[in-house]
Design a protein around this motif. Structure first.
Motif, PDB file in Angstrom:
ATOM      1  N   GLU A  21       0.825  -1.205   0.000  1.00 29.15           N
ATOM      2  CA  GLU A  21       0.000   0.000   0.000  1.00 29.15           C
ATOM      3  C   GLU A  21       0.860   1.256   0.000  1.00 29.15           C
ATOM      4  O   GLU A  21       0.426   2.319  -0.402  1.00 29.15           O
ATOM      5  N   ASP A  22       2.098   1.109   0.422  1.00 29.73           N
ATOM      6  CA  ASP A  22       3.037   2.210   0.515  1.00 29.73           C
ATOM      7  C   ASP A  22       3.882   2.370  -0.749  1.00 29.73           C
ATOM      8  O   ASP A  22       4.736   3.236  -0.801  1.00 29.73           O
ATOM      9  N   ILE A  58       3.852   0.125 -19.691  1.00 31.72           N
ATOM     10  CA  ILE A  58       5.222  -0.119 -19.253  1.00 31.72           C
ATOM     11  C   ILE A  58       5.305  -1.590 -18.875  1.00 31.72           C
ATOM     12  O   ILE A  58       4.589  -2.051 -17.993  1.00 31.72           O
ATOM     13  N   MET A  59       6.166  -2.313 -19.593  1.00 29.08           N
ATOM     14  CA  MET A  59       6.342  -3.744 -19.319  1.00 29.08           C
ATOM     15  C   MET A  59       7.762  -3.977 -18.834  1.00 29.08           C
ATOM     16  O   MET A  59       8.724  -3.671 -19.528  1.00 29.08           O
ATOM     17  N   LEU A  60       7.874  -4.499 -17.631  1.00 28.88           N
ATOM     18  CA  LEU A  60       9.171  -4.842 -17.063  1.00 28.88           C
ATOM     19  C   LEU A  60       9.367  -6.332 -17.269  1.00 28.88           C
ATOM     20  O   LEU A  60       8.500  -7.134 -16.921  1.00 28.88           O
ATOM     21  N   PHE A  61      10.496  -6.679 -17.881  1.00 33.30           N
ATOM     22  CA  PHE A  61      10.698  -8.066 -18.293  1.00 33.30           C
ATOM     23  C   PHE A  61      12.137  -8.500 -18.090  1.00 33.30           C
ATOM     24  O   PHE A  61      13.028  -7.683 -17.860  1.00 33.30           O
ATOM     25  N   ASP A 118      17.181  -0.664 -17.562  1.00 30.17           N
ATOM     26  CA  ASP A 118      16.996   0.136 -16.351  1.00 30.17           C
ATOM     27  C   ASP A 118      18.288   0.074 -15.533  1.00 30.17           C
ATOM     28  O   ASP A 118      18.377  -0.632 -14.534  1.00 30.17           O
ATOM     29  N   VAL A 119      19.288   0.825 -15.972  1.00 28.70           N
ATOM     30  CA  VAL A 119      20.605   0.769 -15.337  1.00 28.70           C
ATOM     31  C   VAL A 119      20.595   1.354 -13.924  1.00 28.70           C
ATOM     32  O   VAL A 119      21.459   1.027 -13.113  1.00 28.70           O
ATOM     33  N   LYS A 120      19.622   2.192 -13.633  1.00 27.46           N
ATOM     34  CA  LYS A 120      19.527   2.801 -12.301  1.00 27.46           C
ATOM     35  C   LYS A 120      18.671   1.967 -11.352  1.00 27.46           C
ATOM     36  O   LYS A 120      18.470   2.351 -10.204  1.00 27.46           O
ATOM     37  N   TYR A 121      18.147   0.844 -11.836  1.00 21.18           N
ATOM     38  CA  TYR A 121      17.267  -0.025 -11.043  1.00 21.18           C
ATOM     39  C   TYR A 121      16.139   0.768 -10.401  1.00 21.18           C
ATOM     40  O   TYR A 121      15.828   0.626  -9.226  1.00 21.18           O
ATOM     41  N   TYR A 126      10.205   0.995  -7.468  1.00 22.68           N
ATOM     42  CA  TYR A 126       9.074   1.899  -7.672  1.00 22.68           C
ATOM     43  C   TYR A 126       7.754   1.133  -7.721  1.00 22.68           C
ATOM     44  O   TYR A 126       6.767   1.541  -7.118  1.00 22.68           O
ATOM     45  N   TYR A 127       7.758   0.006  -8.444  1.00 25.84           N
ATOM     46  CA  TYR A 127       6.533  -0.798  -8.563  1.00 25.84           C
ATOM     47  C   TYR A 127       6.478  -1.952  -7.567  1.00 25.84           C
ATOM     48  O   TYR A 127       5.486  -2.669  -7.517  1.00 25.84           O
ATOM     49  N   ARG A 128       7.564  -2.166  -6.829  1.00 24.87           N
ATOM     50  CA  ARG A 128       7.638  -3.284  -5.881  1.00 24.87           C
ATOM     51  C   ARG A 128       7.343  -4.600  -6.598  1.00 24.87           C
ATOM     52  O   ARG A 128       6.437  -5.359  -6.218  1.00 24.87           O
TER      53      ARG A 128
END
Length: 163
Positions: A21-22, A58-61, A118-121, A126-128
């Motif tokens: 939730e946070d 936005i798709m993280l893969f 995403d070199v800065k991770y 951000y999305y957990r």
């Protein structure tokens, strides 16, 4: 000591729920200020480069993830329905794996697909992220509509994109 351990184990789900939730994406449900390194490994794609007036996916893969490969195939088979969607595909894996993935699915032939590292991770915390692929859908006004963990069927994606 055993009672304390048992109580702690029972309380863990509540801590993780409070943590969810946070999550930053819930506190500020608009497209985050991000930057990903393009496949050329010299240029960056940022939130400022998104075309305005279009929904965003936005798709993280991970290039090694079978579910991510399946999700990418679903997207590729439905590009005619997604041509008016800005699609950001981001990974934290090395550039060479990302390039191989792009090549395998011919992602560079679509001007609305932007793949980067995403070199800065940034995206994970951000999305957990717990499951991949992770997909966040934003409407044309850049407001969060829905997130999908572990992928989504095309009808669910289109439903969210048309909100």
């Amino acid at each position: 000591m055993r009672i304390f351990t048992l109580l702690l184990l029972m309380a863990l789900p509540f801590f993780s729920l409070a943590q969810e939730e946070d999550a930053p994406y819930l506190k500020n449900p608009v497209i985050p200020q991000f930057s990903i390194l393009n496949t050329d490994s010299t240029n960056w794609f940022t939130h400022r480069d998104l075309r305005s007036g279009f929904p965003v996916m936005i798709m993280l893969f991970s290039p090694d993830c079978e579910h991510c490969k399946d999700q990418t195939e679903i997207i590729m088979k439905n590009m005619d329905k997604l041509k008016n969607t800005e699609i950001i595909m981001s990974t934290f894996q090395p550039i060479y794996k990302m390039k191989d993935f792009c090549s395998q699915y011919k992602l560079t032939r679509y001007s609305n697909i932007h793949v980067g590292r995403d070199v800065k991770y940034f995206f994970g915390p951000y999305y957990r992220i717990r499951y991949s692929p992770f997909i966040a859908i934003y409407n044309k006004d850049r407001k969060l509509v829905r997130v999908f963990e572990g992928g989504a069927k095309i009808d669910k994606l289109l439903e969210a994109l048309n909100n």
